[in-house]
Scaffold this active site. Structure first.
Site, PDB file in Angstrom:
ATOM      1  NE  ARG A   1      -0.637   2.029   4.949  1.00  0.00           N
ATOM      2  CZ  ARG A   1       0.390   1.229   4.698  1.00  0.00           C
ATOM      3  NH1 ARG A   1       1.409   1.686   4.001  1.00  0.00           N
ATOM      4  NH2 ARG A   1       0.421  -0.010   5.130  1.00  0.00           N
TER       5      ARG A   1
ATOM      6  CE  LYS B   1      -3.204  -2.369   3.069  1.00  0.00           C
ATOM      7  NZ  LYS B   1      -3.477  -2.536   4.511  1.00  0.00           N
ATOM      8  N   GLY B   2       2.098   1.141   0.433  1.00  0.00           N
ATOM      9  CA  GLY B   2       2.921   2.321   0.701  1.00  0.00           C
ATOM     10  C   GLY B   2       3.076   3.312  -0.442  1.00  0.00           C
TER      11      GLY B   2
ATOM     12  CB  VAL C   1      10.714   7.835   7.467  1.00  0.00           C
ATOM     13  CG1 VAL C   1      12.002   8.532   7.847  1.00  0.00           C
ATOM     14  CG2 VAL C   1      10.951   6.897   6.279  1.00  0.00           C
TER      15      VAL C   1
ATOM     16  CG  ASP D   1       6.533   3.306   0.380  1.00  0.00           C
ATOM     17  OD1 ASP D   1       7.177   2.325  -0.064  1.00  0.00           O
ATOM     18  OD2 ASP D   1       5.809   3.236   1.381  1.00  0.00           O
TER      19      ASP D   1
ATOM     20  CG  ASP E   1      14.771  -0.380   4.822  1.00  0.00           C
ATOM     21  OD1 ASP E   1      15.982  -0.538   4.980  1.00  0.00           O
ATOM     22  OD2 ASP E   1      14.000  -0.234   5.798  1.00  0.00           O
TER      23      ASP E   1
HETATM   24  C1  PRP Z   1       7.389  -1.417   2.662  1.00  0.00           C
HETATM   25  C2  PRP Z   1       7.516  -0.336   1.607  1.00  0.00           C
HETATM   26  C3  PRP Z   1       8.247  -1.017   0.478  1.00  0.00           C
HETATM   27  C4  PRP Z   1       9.121  -2.024   1.173  1.00  0.00           C
HETATM   28  C5  PRP Z   1      10.534  -1.528   1.211  1.00  0.00           C
HETATM   29  O1  PRP Z   1       6.288  -2.227   2.381  1.00  0.00           O
HETATM   30  O2  PRP Z   1       6.264   0.146   1.217  1.00  0.00           O
HETATM   31  O3  PRP Z   1       7.373  -1.688  -0.400  1.00  0.00           O
HETATM   32  O4  PRP Z   1       8.584  -2.174   2.504  1.00  0.00           O
HETATM   33  O5  PRP Z   1      11.362  -2.323   2.007  1.00  0.00           O
HETATM   34  P1  PRP Z   1      12.522  -3.252   1.477  1.00  0.00           P
HETATM   35  O6  PRP Z   1      13.355  -2.454   0.531  1.00  0.00           O
HETATM   36  O7  PRP Z   1      13.271  -3.593   2.746  1.00  0.00           O
HETATM   37  O8  PRP Z   1      11.918  -4.465   0.846  1.00  0.00           O
HETATM   38  P2  PRP Z   1       5.498  -3.075   3.492  1.00  0.00           P
HETATM   39  O9  PRP Z   1       5.919  -4.496   3.454  1.00  0.00           O
HETATM   40  O10 PRP Z   1       5.631  -2.382   4.812  1.00  0.00           O
HETATM   41  O11 PRP Z   1       4.010  -2.994   2.966  1.00  0.00           O
HETATM   42  P3  PRP Z   1       3.106  -1.673   2.765  1.00  0.00           P
HETATM   43  O12 PRP Z   1       3.622  -0.990   1.525  1.00  0.00           O
HETATM   44  O13 PRP Z   1       1.726  -2.208   2.586  1.00  0.00           O
HETATM   45  O14 PRP Z   1       3.262  -0.805   3.996  1.00  0.00           O
END
Ligand code: PRP
Length: 176
Positions: A163, A41-42, A151, A98, A101
């Site tokens: 969000r 969703k991010g 963040v 978004d 990481d």
């Molecule tokens: C978060 C973010 C990225 C991913 C980045 O997603 O939105 O998609 O993690 O992290 P990485 O580079 O360590 O893989 P999350 O799994 O929290 O799901 P969300 O987008 O629904 O919050």
């Protein structure tokens, strides 16, 4: 500023200005066959601002992937939650997320799309953490490079919340 936010890392104005530049860069490479793939969703908020700055014919798809499950650390496993995948054949796919990481999410998604007959696959992230990533991969377009801190805001969550904040911020200790 929201009561749980310690400081604003990237303001709304700065984000919006940077997205102008990112949209321009994506289009400079070409305007044909673009398919924007939003990682839910991010990336929802960022992607909506990004593709509305692209006045060309484009396709839009969403992929529901998750690895953090609302917490602060990657589980190390990227889960694809959709039952079916879009048809990527003949498309210049631009995967939008978004934050970059560990890099696991973007690398897994791009690998999967590449194997599915896309013309090409690029990646565009609003934020990239300045750290050693777990994978051999670099996003093609990066909005901002930030330190290795947790963040929230502008699509990014903590336990599913925050969000909707229009800026990127750091949470107060007591909110964690
Ligand atoms: C978060 C973010 C990225 C991913 C980045 O997603 O939105 O998609 O993690 O992290 P990485 O580079 O360590 O893989 P999350 O799994 O929290 O799901 P969300 O987008 O629904 O919050």
């Amino acid at each position: 500023m929201h009561k749980d936010v310690e400081k604003i890392l990237v303001s709304e104005e700065v984000i919006q200005h940077r997205i102008d530049g990112l949209a321009k860069k994506v289009l400079e490479k070409g305007e044909d066959n673009i398919m924007i793939v939003v990682l839910l969703k991010g990336a929802l908020v960022f992607a909506a601002d990004l593709f509305r700055r692209m006045p060309v014919m484009l396709d839009l798809e969403c992929l529901n992937v998750s690895s953090y499950h609302g917490g602060m650390e990657s589980s190390g496993v990227v889960k694809f939650l959709d039952n079916t995948m879009p048809n990527f054949e003949g498309k210049r796919v631009v995967v939008v997320d978004d934050i970059y990481d560990t890099g696991l999410t973007m690398k897994s998604v791009c690998d999967k799309i590449e194997k599915s007959g896309a013309l090409s696959v690029e990646s565009c992230v609003l934020l990239a953490k300045d750290k050693k990533h777990d994978v051999e991969y670099e996003p093609d377009y990066v909005g901002f490079t930030i330190g290795d801190e947790f963040v929230i805001g502008y699509g990014l969550d903590y336990k599913g919340k925050y969000r909707n904040l229009p800026y990127i911020g750091v949470l107060k200790e007591e909110a964690i």
